[in-house]
Motif scaffolding. Structure first.
Motif, PDB file in Angstrom:
ATOM      1  N   THR A 355       0.820  -1.215   0.000  1.00 29.27           N
ATOM      2  CA  THR A 355       0.000   0.000   0.000  1.00 29.27           C
ATOM      3  C   THR A 355       0.853   1.263   0.000  1.00 29.27           C
ATOM      4  OG1 THR A 355      -0.228  -0.165   2.409  1.00 29.27           O
ATOM      5  CG2 THR A 355      -1.996  -1.099   1.067  1.00 29.27           C
ATOM      6  N   VAL A 356       2.059   1.181   0.536  1.00 24.96           N
ATOM      7  CA  VAL A 356       2.966   2.329   0.494  1.00 24.96           C
ATOM      8  C   VAL A 356       3.338   2.637  -0.951  1.00 24.96           C
ATOM      9  CG1 VAL A 356       5.154   3.289   1.298  1.00 24.96           C
ATOM     10  CG2 VAL A 356       3.869   1.731   2.769  1.00 24.96           C
ATOM     11  N   ALA A 357       3.684   1.584  -1.692  1.00 20.96           N
ATOM     12  CA  ALA A 357       4.051   1.761  -3.105  1.00 20.96           C
ATOM     13  C   ALA A 357       2.866   2.278  -3.916  1.00 20.96           C
ATOM     14  CB  ALA A 357       4.558   0.439  -3.682  1.00 20.96           C
ATOM     15  N   GLU A 358       1.670   1.765  -3.614  1.00 22.58           N
ATOM     16  CA  GLU A 358       0.472   2.233  -4.324  1.00 22.58           C
ATOM     17  C   GLU A 358       0.236   3.715  -4.078  1.00 22.58           C
ATOM     18  OE1 GLU A 358      -2.060  -1.997  -4.244  1.00 22.58           O
ATOM     19  OE2 GLU A 358      -2.549  -0.383  -2.857  1.00 22.58           O
ATOM     20  N   ALA A 359       0.390   4.138  -2.833  1.00 22.60           N
ATOM     21  CA  ALA A 359       0.191   5.547  -2.494  1.00 22.60           C
ATOM     22  C   ALA A 359       1.213   6.427  -3.210  1.00 22.60           C
ATOM     23  CB  ALA A 359       0.284   5.747  -0.984  1.00 22.60           C
ATOM     24  N   LEU A 360       2.468   6.022  -3.175  1.00 18.41           N
ATOM     25  CA  LEU A 360       3.513   6.791  -3.850  1.00 18.41           C
ATOM     26  C   LEU A 360       3.232   6.892  -5.353  1.00 18.41           C
ATOM     27  CD1 LEU A 360       6.674   5.307  -2.070  1.00 18.41           C
ATOM     28  CD2 LEU A 360       5.677   7.578  -1.706  1.00 18.41           C
ATOM     29  N   ARG A 410       8.034  13.808  -6.241  1.00 19.71           N
ATOM     30  CA  ARG A 410       9.032  12.850  -5.747  1.00 19.71           C
ATOM     31  C   ARG A 410       8.390  11.492  -5.489  1.00 19.71           C
ATOM     32  NH1 ARG A 410      12.044  13.228   0.165  1.00 19.71           N
ATOM     33  NH2 ARG A 410      13.069  11.183   0.066  1.00 19.71           N
ATOM     34  N   SER A 411       7.201  11.490  -4.940  1.00 21.38           N
ATOM     35  CA  SER A 411       6.501  10.230  -4.641  1.00 21.38           C
ATOM     36  C   SER A 411       6.277   9.420  -5.909  1.00 21.38           C
ATOM     37  CB  SER A 411       5.153  10.525  -3.959  1.00 21.38           C
ATOM     38  OG  SER A 411       5.332  11.215  -2.748  1.00 21.38           O
ATOM     39  N   ARG A 412       5.742  10.068  -6.917  1.00 28.02           N
ATOM     40  CA  ARG A 412       5.470   9.379  -8.184  1.00 28.02           C
ATOM     41  C   ARG A 412       6.751   8.861  -8.814  1.00 28.02           C
ATOM     42  NH1 ARG A 412       2.012   6.371 -11.265  1.00 28.02           N
ATOM     43  NH2 ARG A 412       2.424   6.696 -13.464  1.00 28.02           N
ATOM     44  N   ARG A 413       7.784   9.668  -8.819  1.00 33.82           N
ATOM     45  CA  ARG A 413       9.050   9.261  -9.434  1.00 33.82           C
ATOM     46  C   ARG A 413       9.636   8.036  -8.741  1.00 33.82           C
ATOM     47  NH1 ARG A 413      11.502  13.500  -8.466  1.00 33.82           N
ATOM     48  NH2 ARG A 413      12.875  12.838  -6.762  1.00 33.82           N
ATOM     49  N   ILE A 414       9.570   8.013  -7.411  1.00 36.27           N
ATOM     50  CA  ILE A 414      10.090   6.871  -6.657  1.00 36.27           C
ATOM     51  C   ILE A 414       9.355   5.587  -7.041  1.00 36.27           C
ATOM     52  CG2 ILE A 414      10.135   5.835  -4.343  1.00 36.27           C
ATOM     53  CD1 ILE A 414      10.752   8.653  -3.266  1.00 36.27           C
ATOM     54  N   ALA A 415       8.028   5.666  -7.145  1.00 34.82           N
ATOM     55  CA  ALA A 415       7.232   4.481  -7.475  1.00 34.82           C
ATOM     56  C   ALA A 415       7.546   3.964  -8.868  1.00 34.82           C
ATOM     57  CB  ALA A 415       5.743   4.803  -7.352  1.00 34.82           C
ATOM     58  N   VAL A 416       7.623   4.852  -9.838  1.00 38.25           N
ATOM     59  CA  VAL A 416       7.862   4.438 -11.219  1.00 38.25           C
ATOM     60  C   VAL A 416       9.256   3.837 -11.381  1.00 38.25           C
ATOM     61  CG1 VAL A 416       8.122   5.281 -13.584  1.00 38.25           C
ATOM     62  CG2 VAL A 416       6.219   6.092 -12.181  1.00 38.25           C
ATOM     63  N   GLU A 417      10.236   4.425 -10.700  1.00 39.61           N
ATOM     64  CA  GLU A 417      11.615   3.974 -10.858  1.00 39.61           C
ATOM     65  C   GLU A 417      11.914   2.687 -10.088  1.00 39.61           C
ATOM     66  OE1 GLU A 417      14.055   7.235  -9.659  1.00 39.61           O
ATOM     67  OE2 GLU A 417      13.638   8.431 -11.456  1.00 39.61           O
ATOM     68  N   ASN A 418      11.200   2.449  -8.993  1.00 39.41           N
ATOM     69  CA  ASN A 418      11.555   1.335  -8.119  1.00 39.41           C
ATOM     70  C   ASN A 418      10.559   0.181  -8.089  1.00 39.41           C
ATOM     71  OD1 ASN A 418      14.066   2.338  -6.454  1.00 39.41           O
ATOM     72  ND2 ASN A 418      12.651   4.071  -6.542  1.00 39.41           N
ATOM     73  N   PHE A 419       9.320   0.422  -8.510  1.00 35.25           N
ATOM     74  CA  PHE A 419       8.295  -0.615  -8.338  1.00 35.25           C
ATOM     75  C   PHE A 419       7.558  -0.911  -9.636  1.00 35.25           C
ATOM     76  CE2 PHE A 419       8.581   1.769  -4.255  1.00 35.25           C
ATOM     77  CZ  PHE A 419       9.324   0.818  -3.576  1.00 35.25           C
ATOM     78  N   SER A 420       8.331  -1.142 -10.685  1.00 33.94           N
ATOM     79  CA  SER A 420       7.765  -1.482 -11.985  1.00 33.94           C
ATOM     80  C   SER A 420       7.195  -2.896 -11.962  1.00 33.94           C
ATOM     81  CB  SER A 420       8.835  -1.373 -13.072  1.00 33.94           C
ATOM     82  OG  SER A 420       8.463  -2.062 -14.242  1.00 33.94           O
ATOM     83  N   LEU A 421       5.962  -3.051 -12.424  1.00 35.67           N
ATOM     84  CA  LEU A 421       5.308  -4.357 -12.466  1.00 35.67           C
ATOM     85  C   LEU A 421       6.049  -5.316 -13.393  1.00 35.67           C
ATOM     86  CD1 LEU A 421       2.966  -6.217 -11.760  1.00 35.67           C
ATOM     87  CD2 LEU A 421       1.641  -5.141 -13.585  1.00 35.67           C
ATOM     88  N   ASP A 422       6.403  -4.852 -14.570  1.00 37.33           N
ATOM     89  CA  ASP A 422       7.085  -5.713 -15.544  1.00 37.33           C
ATOM     90  C   ASP A 422       8.423  -6.215 -15.018  1.00 37.33           C
ATOM     91  OD1 ASP A 422       5.005  -5.421 -17.284  1.00 37.33           O
ATOM     92  OD2 ASP A 422       5.951  -3.839 -18.481  1.00 37.33           O
TER      93      ASP A 422
END
Length: 440
Positions: A355-360, A410-422
Motif C-alpha cells: 500500500t505504500v508503493a500504491e500511495a507513492l 518525488r513520490s510518483r518518481r520513486i514508485a515508477v523507478e523502483n516498483f515497476s510491475l514488468d
C-alpha cells in the motif's frame, strides 16, 4: 516436463487471491497477469469464490474470518503427482506462504517428479508472536513460544528444506529461511498505469461522496438527489476549511498499529486532520470504539453492514475518523489515494508494504514508521519516516511533507523507478528458468 524451448507452465498455489484484499493477494494477482502477458501458462490453485482454476476445500481462518485456509489438498493434484503413468506438465510449483499447509505433504512428490519447488514467504512470524503473545502474561508468552516451535518444526522447516528456492519480499524475514538452498529477494511491482496521480480537481469530500453513492444509491435517482441536497451546507463548510486528509489502507489487526494513527489525532498539529481507514479485519470494532473515545462519537463515521438512504456520506473534518470497510475496485482505491493529503502507516510487521508503493504511485507522500521492512524497502523516503510510537515525530513528519512542494512529484518518481510491475514479473520468471535449467 516441457521441452527446453517451450514456455513455462507454472502451478501457483495460494490462499490469497482477489476478491480478498491484501498485499499478498495483490502480488499474486500481478504475477498471474504478468506471466500470462509474457506468454506462459499458469494454473492457479485457490479457495472457493476466488479467481482460480482449481478450487481447494477450505475453511474460514479462525483469527480472521474474511480469509480462508486450505483444509485438504485437491484430488486433481493428488492424482496427477501420484500417478507414475501420467506425466506431470508443470515446470514450477510456486507455493505462496503462509500457510498452504494442506499442500506441504505433496511437495516431496512433486520434487520427485522433477517439478522445481519455489516458495515465496510473505510474513515475519517472529513479529506476530511478539505482537499477539508477549507483554501480557507469562502463560501467554509460553503459549506463544510453544505454538511458534510447533509451527516451525512441523510446517516451516519442511517447507523450506524441500524448496529449491525461497523468495522473500525484503531482508526482513524469519531466521529459518537461512537454511534454504537459495534465498531469492523478490522484486515487487504494481501497475503504475492504474495507480497514478489524479487528473481531476475534485476535493476528497467529493470522492467520498461519489464512492458512497455508488455503494448505496445505484438505482434510486430521487434518493440520491435528496441526499446530495441535505449535505450541501456540510460540504461548503469542509471545503472552505480545507481539511488535512490522512489515509491508511490495509488490514485491521493488532500488528498493524492502527490504534496509534487514531490516538495521534489528539496531537495539536493534527487538530484539523481526518483519518480515512480503508480496510477491514478482526480489530475493527475495537478501533471504532477507540475512535469514538478519541475524537467523540459524532466525529466517527463507519460504513454500515447494510447501507441505506438514511445514512449520509462521510465528510472529512466533520468526521475525523472514517471507516470505509473493504474497497475492492482498484480505480476507486486509486482515487482515494490520489485525493488524500498524506498516506500513513504504523505497521512494524510488514515484509514489503504494497500500500505504500500504491500511495507513492498515486503521487501522495507516505509517512510510515521506521521499522520492519520499511527501513530497507523504502529507504528512499527515510526522511519521511517517524520513530516507532513517537507522536511528536509523527506529527512533525506529516507537517514536513505537507509544506514540501516537491513531495508529490518525488513520490510518483520513486514508485515508477523502483516498483515497476514488468520488472518484478520478469525477475521472478528469470528465477524460475534458472531453477529448471532454462535461459533467456
Amino acid at each position: 516436463m516441457a521441452a527446453q524451448d517451450e514456455r513455462l507452465h507454472v502451478l501457483l498455489v495460494t490462499e490469497y487471491l482477489p476478491p480478498y484484499v491484501s498485499g499478498i493477494a495483490n502480488r499474486c494477482k500481478y504475477w498471474i497477469r504478468g506471466f500470462k502477458k509474457e506468454g506462459h501458462k499458469v494454473t492457479v490453485v485457490g479457495c472457493i469464490d476466488t479467481e482460480c482454476d482449481i478450487e481447494v476445500w477450505s475453511i474460514k481462518n479462525l483469527w480472521y474470518d474474511q480469509q480462508r485456509i486450505f483444509l485438504f489438498p485437491p484430488w486433481r493434484l493428488i492424482s496427477e503427482v501420484l500417478n507414475p503413468m501420467k506425466p506431470v506438465s508443470y515446470d514450477v510449483l510456486h507455493i505462496v506462504a503462509p500457510l498452504n499447509m494442506a499442500i506441504v505433504p505433496l511437495i516431496p512428490f512433486f520434487a520427485l517428479r522433477g517439478v522445481k519447488i519455489y516458495v515465496s514467504y510473505h510474513v515475519y512470524m517472529e513479529f506476530y508472536k511478539r505482537a499477539y503473545f508477549y507483554g501480557r502474561s507469562i502463560f501467554r508468552k509460553l503459549l506463544g513460544d510453544f505454538i511458534h516451535v510447533i509451527y516451525t518444526v512441523v510446517y516451516f522447516v519442511p517447507l523450506v528444506i524441500f524448496a529449491h528456492a525461497v523468495g522473500v519480499p525484503s531482508k526482513t524475514y524469519d531466521g529459518v529461511v537461512e537454511i534454504a538452498s537459495e534465498i531469492h529477494l523478490l522484486k515487487s511491482g504494481l501497475n503504475t498505469d492504474v495507480f497514478r496521480p489524479t487528473e481531476d480537481s475534485l476535493a476528497f469530500t467529493d470522492v467520498l461522496e461519489q464512492w458512497w453513492y455508488d455503494e448505496t444509491y445505484e438505482s434510486d435517482v430521487l434518493r440520491t438527489w435528496e441526499a446530495r441536497e441535505s449535505r450541501k451546507v456540510a460540504t461548503r463548510v469542509t471545503e472552505s476549511l480545507n481539511p488535512l486528509v490522512l489515509v491508511y489502507v490495509g488490514r485491521l489487526a493488532s500488528e498493524k498499529g492502527v490504534d496509534f494513527l487514531i490516538k495521534a489525532l489528539k496531537h495539536k498539529d493534527l487538530s484539523r486532520a481526518s483519518l480515512v481507514i480503508v480496510g477491514d479485519g478482526p480489530t475493527r470494532q475495537h478501533l471504532e470504539t477507540l475512535a469514538r473515545l478519541t475524537v467523540g462519537p459524532s466525529h466517527v463515521w463507519s460504513k454500515p453492514v447494510r447501507p441505506g438512504s438514511s445514512v449520509s456520506a462521510p465528510t472529512p473534518l466533520i468526521h475525523r475518523v472514517i471507516f470505509t470497510g473493504m474497497v475492492h475496485a482498484e480505480s476507486v482505491l486509486s482515487k482515494l489515494y490520489g485525493h488524500a493529503t498524506v498516506f500513513v502507516s504504523s505497521s512494524a510487521s510488514e515484509t514489503f508494504g504494497f500500500t505504500v508503493a500504491e500511495a507513492l504511485a498515486c503521487g501522495i507522500p507516505a509517512v510510515v514508521v521506521r521499522a520492519g521492512a520499511f527501513r530497507s524497502v523504502y529507504e528512499c523516503i527515510d526522511d519521511w519516516m517517524y520513530n516507532e510510537n513517537d507522536y511528536e515525530d509523527y506529527a512533525q513528519k506529516i507537517t514536513k511533507v505537507i509544506v514540501d512542494r516537491s513531495a508529490k512529484q518525488r513520490s510518483r518518481r520513486i514508485a515508477v523507478e523502483n516498483f515497476s510491475l514488468d520488472a518484478g514479473v520478469r525477475d521472478l520468471l528469470h528465477k524460475y528458468k534458472q531453477l529448471v535449467g532454462k535461459r533467456y
